[in-house]
Design an enzyme around this catalytic site. Structure first.
Site, PDB file in Angstrom:
ATOM      1  N   ALA A  15       0.771  -1.164   0.030  1.00 18.81           N
ATOM      2  CA  ALA A  15       0.126   0.141  -0.044  1.00 18.81           C
ATOM      3  C   ALA A  15       0.973   1.369   0.052  1.00 18.81           C
ATOM      4  O   ALA A  15       0.700   2.257   0.576  1.00 18.81           O
ATOM      5  CB  ALA A  15      -0.775  -0.205   1.202  1.00 18.81           C
ATOM      6  N   ALA A  16       1.935   1.312  -0.617  1.00 18.19           N
ATOM      7  CA  ALA A  16       3.082   2.174  -0.832  1.00 18.19           C
ATOM      8  C   ALA A  16       2.674   3.186  -2.112  1.00 18.19           C
ATOM      9  O   ALA A  16       3.370   4.242  -1.897  1.00 18.19           O
ATOM     10  CB  ALA A  16       4.199   1.931  -0.462  1.00 18.19           C
TER      11      ALA A  16
ATOM     12  N   ARG B 112      -3.717   8.732 -10.197  1.00 21.70           N
ATOM     13  CA  ARG B 112      -4.884   8.834 -11.236  1.00 21.70           C
ATOM     14  C   ARG B 112      -5.985   9.220 -10.462  1.00 21.70           C
ATOM     15  O   ARG B 112      -6.977   9.412 -11.068  1.00 21.70           O
ATOM     16  CB  ARG B 112      -4.902   7.661 -11.959  1.00 21.70           C
ATOM     17  CG  ARG B 112      -3.849   7.645 -13.277  1.00 21.70           C
ATOM     18  CD  ARG B 112      -3.924   6.145 -14.024  1.00 21.70           C
ATOM     19  NE  ARG B 112      -3.233   5.118 -13.370  1.00 21.70           N
ATOM     20  CZ  ARG B 112      -3.234   3.872 -13.710  1.00 21.70           C
ATOM     21  NH1 ARG B 112      -4.131   3.506 -14.463  1.00 21.70           N
ATOM     22  NH2 ARG B 112      -2.577   3.138 -13.010  1.00 21.70           N
TER      23      ARG B 112
ATOM     24  N   GLN C  33       8.161   2.213   2.994  1.00 22.69           N
ATOM     25  CA  GLN C  33       8.983   1.983   1.936  1.00 22.69           C
ATOM     26  C   GLN C  33       8.986   3.407   1.189  1.00 22.69           C
ATOM     27  O   GLN C  33       8.041   3.882   0.819  1.00 22.69           O
ATOM     28  CB  GLN C  33       8.134   1.339   0.899  1.00 22.69           C
ATOM     29  CG  GLN C  33       8.982   0.946  -0.326  1.00 22.69           C
ATOM     30  CD  GLN C  33       7.963   0.619  -1.434  1.00 22.69           C
ATOM     31  OE1 GLN C  33       6.868   0.505  -1.646  1.00 22.69           O
ATOM     32  NE2 GLN C  33       8.625  -0.102  -2.613  1.00 22.69           N
TER      33      GLN C  33
ATOM     34  N   LYS D 286      -5.367   7.165  -1.993  1.00 24.43           N
ATOM     35  CA  LYS D 286      -6.186   6.401  -2.711  1.00 24.43           C
ATOM     36  C   LYS D 286      -7.004   5.310  -1.748  1.00 24.43           C
ATOM     37  O   LYS D 286      -8.005   4.836  -1.870  1.00 24.43           O
ATOM     38  CB  LYS D 286      -5.436   5.633  -3.846  1.00 24.43           C
ATOM     39  CG  LYS D 286      -6.375   4.532  -4.436  1.00 24.43           C
ATOM     40  CD  LYS D 286      -5.700   4.305  -5.706  1.00 24.43           C
ATOM     41  CE  LYS D 286      -4.567   3.015  -5.457  1.00 24.43           C
ATOM     42  NZ  LYS D 286      -4.160   2.232  -6.625  1.00 24.43           N
TER      43      LYS D 286
ATOM     44  N   GLY E 150      -3.428  -3.286  -1.215  1.00 24.43           N
ATOM     45  CA  GLY E 150      -4.209  -2.500  -0.419  1.00 24.43           C
ATOM     46  C   GLY E 150      -5.387  -1.751  -1.280  1.00 24.43           C
ATOM     47  O   GLY E 150      -6.497  -1.579  -0.851  1.00 24.43           O
TER      48      GLY E 150
HETATM   49  C1  UD1 Z   1       2.244  -5.884 -10.646  1.00 27.58           C
HETATM   50  C2  UD1 Z   1       2.645  -7.200 -11.271  1.00 27.58           C
HETATM   51  C3  UD1 Z   1       1.749  -7.469 -12.369  1.00 27.58           C
HETATM   52  C4  UD1 Z   1       0.369  -7.994 -11.971  1.00 27.58           C
HETATM   53  C5  UD1 Z   1      -0.309  -6.413 -11.323  1.00 27.58           C
HETATM   54  C6  UD1 Z   1      -1.632  -6.878 -10.909  1.00 27.58           C
HETATM   55  C7  UD1 Z   1       4.923  -7.041 -10.558  1.00 27.58           C
HETATM   56  C8  UD1 Z   1       6.307  -6.607 -10.977  1.00 27.58           C
HETATM   57  N1  UD1 Z   1       3.901  -6.871 -11.439  1.00 27.58           N
HETATM   58  O1  UD1 Z   1       2.010  -4.784 -11.770  1.00 27.58           O
HETATM   59  O2  UD1 Z   1       2.470  -8.762 -12.802  1.00 27.58           O
HETATM   60  O3  UD1 Z   1      -0.362  -8.113 -13.028  1.00 27.58           O
HETATM   61  O4  UD1 Z   1       0.571  -6.140 -10.382  1.00 27.58           O
HETATM   62  O5  UD1 Z   1      -2.122  -5.603 -10.424  1.00 27.58           O
HETATM   63  O6  UD1 Z   1       4.896  -7.248  -9.415  1.00 27.58           O
HETATM   64  N2  UD1 Z   1       3.479  -0.976  -4.918  1.00 27.58           N
HETATM   65  C9  UD1 Z   1       4.207  -0.506  -3.704  1.00 27.58           C
HETATM   66  N3  UD1 Z   1       5.551  -0.091  -3.783  1.00 27.58           N
HETATM   67  C10 UD1 Z   1       5.861  -0.130  -5.054  1.00 27.58           C
HETATM   68  C11 UD1 Z   1       5.265  -0.622  -6.165  1.00 27.58           C
HETATM   69  C12 UD1 Z   1       3.938  -0.962  -6.057  1.00 27.58           C
HETATM   70  O7  UD1 Z   1       3.740  -0.526  -2.328  1.00 27.58           O
HETATM   71  O8  UD1 Z   1       7.026   0.216  -4.977  1.00 27.58           O
HETATM   72  C13 UD1 Z   1       2.111  -1.523  -4.607  1.00 27.58           C
HETATM   73  C14 UD1 Z   1       1.069  -0.486  -5.328  1.00 27.58           C
HETATM   74  O9  UD1 Z   1       0.524   0.431  -4.330  1.00 27.58           O
HETATM   75  C15 UD1 Z   1      -0.066  -1.266  -5.674  1.00 27.58           C
HETATM   76  C16 UD1 Z   1       0.705  -2.663  -6.042  1.00 27.58           C
HETATM   77  O10 UD1 Z   1       1.654  -2.657  -5.260  1.00 27.58           O
HETATM   78  O11 UD1 Z   1      -0.863  -1.536  -4.751  1.00 27.58           O
HETATM   79  C17 UD1 Z   1       0.794  -2.970  -7.348  1.00 27.58           C
HETATM   80  O12 UD1 Z   1       1.611  -1.952  -8.013  1.00 27.58           O
HETATM   81  P1  UD1 Z   1       1.328  -1.461  -9.390  1.00 27.58           P
HETATM   82  O13 UD1 Z   1       2.616  -0.667  -9.947  1.00 27.58           O
HETATM   83  O14 UD1 Z   1       0.074  -1.279  -9.650  1.00 27.58           O
HETATM   84  O15 UD1 Z   1       1.767  -3.058 -10.136  1.00 27.58           O
HETATM   85  P2  UD1 Z   1       2.643  -3.409 -11.342  1.00 27.58           P
HETATM   86  O16 UD1 Z   1       4.135  -3.472 -10.806  1.00 27.58           O
HETATM   87  O17 UD1 Z   1       2.178  -2.596 -12.536  1.00 27.58           O
END
Ligand code: UD1
Ligand code: CA
Length: 481
Positions: free
Chosen positions: A15-16, A21, A81, A28, A110
């Protein structure tokens, strides 16, 4: 598969992320679907696994997230994070405080509000039955754009490839990675230690732990669910509305199958916390929120919003806004009634049109039928309050209580100036301003006595139509005699 409780070592809720958007000053994760924050759904689903550690990884707008968590899940642990370097990095942060951990680690997001505790339990059950080191929750969707794809070889999960790193052929795959997994803690730690930023986005991908597991001959599996809504995240307010609609639809389906009539499910909103009995009828444009409960045979709506209101059997509530109130069995409320906190309407009582109540105990069979303000009042059984009566409860400094005893009758357009007590079995004449107590059996009249001045129109309004009408009426009277 069974949806029994699965105790796991830890659930890490990611949830970081930024949530840019949403275009919002509010995190969010605090935006709501059907009356609850996105984060609260994630925490509820995670809690179903009874984890020894429930860790929420916070980053962006984390003051808000942390404050909210303290309210909804004080038992949750937080990991920070600072910079969002990818999902793998986020899990590294989540695990940082749990160095001794052994067993199963579940990772969820989250911002995926429709994911249920039952689905997580099924995922863990599948993980155990298949003796996997890693089990990923997957779904087959119509439009997989943006998701990581599940690449299978001979039916088995071979790898997960991100949209941006995928070949054209891989992009055709419609089975997606939900981002929700169960890991064996040792495999997870080992895999996280070896992550690199060698990918299109230069991030640490959690999905690369799968490659690490496979390379060590550990078993990797998938749990495919048909209900794709449960894998969908919320990124903008369009998705937020879509999720709210879907969750509301599911809640209403459940109630309709349990014996509630919902005339128009598209305009009826019922929060998950609400309790409805058999043979309740909900008319269009009704919103029921919080700890509202409706007993059997009651009819609510149209155009009604109730928060924390308890409604008795067979009651009718029409075009009403109410909160923190109790409505007795067989009572009627509305149309156009405003029930503020502390309203308690007795059995078969009535609060009618254009009536506002607050901190008012209205006895069984008592009626406040028309155009009244009834605040800080205690009304006995069978009381009748005439149209336009005002309970003047506030002198500008203090609020005081008015009591009206059983079976008493207050005439229309009276003002009862609190504190004042009208006893059982008393009357108040219409148009009275009551400032002194009224004893049992008395009639209180508190208004100017009427005086009629004969000939006033002829002398002061001579020549007007009114004068002519008076003359005609008097003449007519005279000729009739
Ligand atoms: C990720 C997956 C992808 C999957 C998708 C589903 C990876 C590399 N990819 O995509 O295969 O289909 O989720 O939604 O894992 N978050 C953090 N810290 C970060 C990055 C993300 O807390 O540094 C959290 C975001 O707040 C979010 C979740 O992790 O709740 C997913 O992050 P997001 O960037 O949406 O996912 P993708 O990496 O694009
Ligand atoms: Ca009045």
């Amino acid at each position: 598969m069974s949806a029994s409780v699965q105790q796991v070592a830890a659930v890490i809720v990611l949830a970081a992320g930024g949530g840019t958007r949403m275009r919002s000053k509010r995190s969010k994760l605090l935006h709501e679907v059907c009356g609850r924050s996105l984060l609260s759904y994630a925490v509820t689903a995670a809690s179903a696994l009874e984890p020894a550690h429930l860790v929420v990884v916070v980053g962006h707008q984390r003051e808000q997230v942390v404050a909210h968590l303290a309210e909804i899940a004080p038992y949750a642990e937080q990991a920070v994070q600072e910079e969002q370097k990818g999902t793998g990095h986020a899990v590294q942060c989540g695990l940082a405080g749990l160095t001794e951990l052994v067993g199963e680690v579940v990772v969820t997001y989250g911002d995926v509000p429709l994911l249920t505790g039952d689905t997580l339990s099924d995922l863990v059950a599948e993980h155990r039955v298949s003796a996997n080191a890693l089990t990923v929750l997957t779904a087959v969707v119509d439009d997989p754009t943006g998701y990581g794809r599940i690449v299978r070889e001979g039916g088995d999960v071979a790898r997960i490839v991100e949209q941006r790193d995928a070949t054209d052929e891989e992009r055709q795959i419609r089975e997606i990675n939900s981002g929700i997994y169960v890991f064996d803690a040792d495999v997870l730690r080992g895999g996280l230690a070896e992550l690199t930023t060698d990918n299109e986005q230069g991030e640490l991908y959690l999905t690369d732990v799968l490659r690490y597991a496979k390379a060590r001959g550990a078993r990797v599996g998938a749990h495919l669910i048909a209900d794709t809504w449960q894998t969908e995240g919320v990124n903008d307010r369009v998705q937020l509305a879509a999720m709210s609609n879907e969750l509301n639809r599911r809640i209403l389906d459940r109630w309709m199958r349990a014996g509630v009539t919902v005339i128009d499910p598209t305009s009826t909103w019922v929060e998950d916390s609400v309790d409805l009995a058999e043979d309740v009828t909900l008319l269009p444009n009704t919103m029921l929120k919080g700890a509202t409960s409706v007993a059997s045979g009651a009819t609510i709506g149209p155009d009604t919003m109730l928060t924390d209101v308890e409604i008795g059997e067979g009651a009718t509530v029409t075009r009403c806004q109410g909160s923190l109130s109790v409505i007795g069995a067989g009572a009627t409320v509305g149309p156009y009634s405003y029930l503020r906190p502390g309203t308690e309407l007795g059995i078969n009582g009535k609060i009618g049109g254009f009536v506002e109540t607050k901190n008012a105990k209205i006895g069984d069979g008592a009626k406040v039928p028309h155009l009244s303000y009834c605040g800080d009042a205690i009304l006995g059984e069978g009381v009748n309050i005439g149209a336009g009566t005002i309970f003047a409860n506030y002198d500008g400094v203090t609020k005081s209580t008015t009591r009206v005893g059983a079976q008493s009758f207050v005439g229309s357009n009276s003002v009862l100036v609190a504190p004042v007590i009208i006893a059982d079995g008393a009357y108040v004449a219409a148009g009275s301003a009551v400032t002194d107590d009224v004893d049992p059996g008395e009639l209180a009249i508190a208004r100017g006595r009427q005086r009629n001045i004969p000939g006033w129109v002829a002398s002061r309004r001579a020549g007007t139509k009114t004068d002519a009408a008076a003359a005609a009426a008097l003449g007519h009277q005279t000729s009739a005699e």
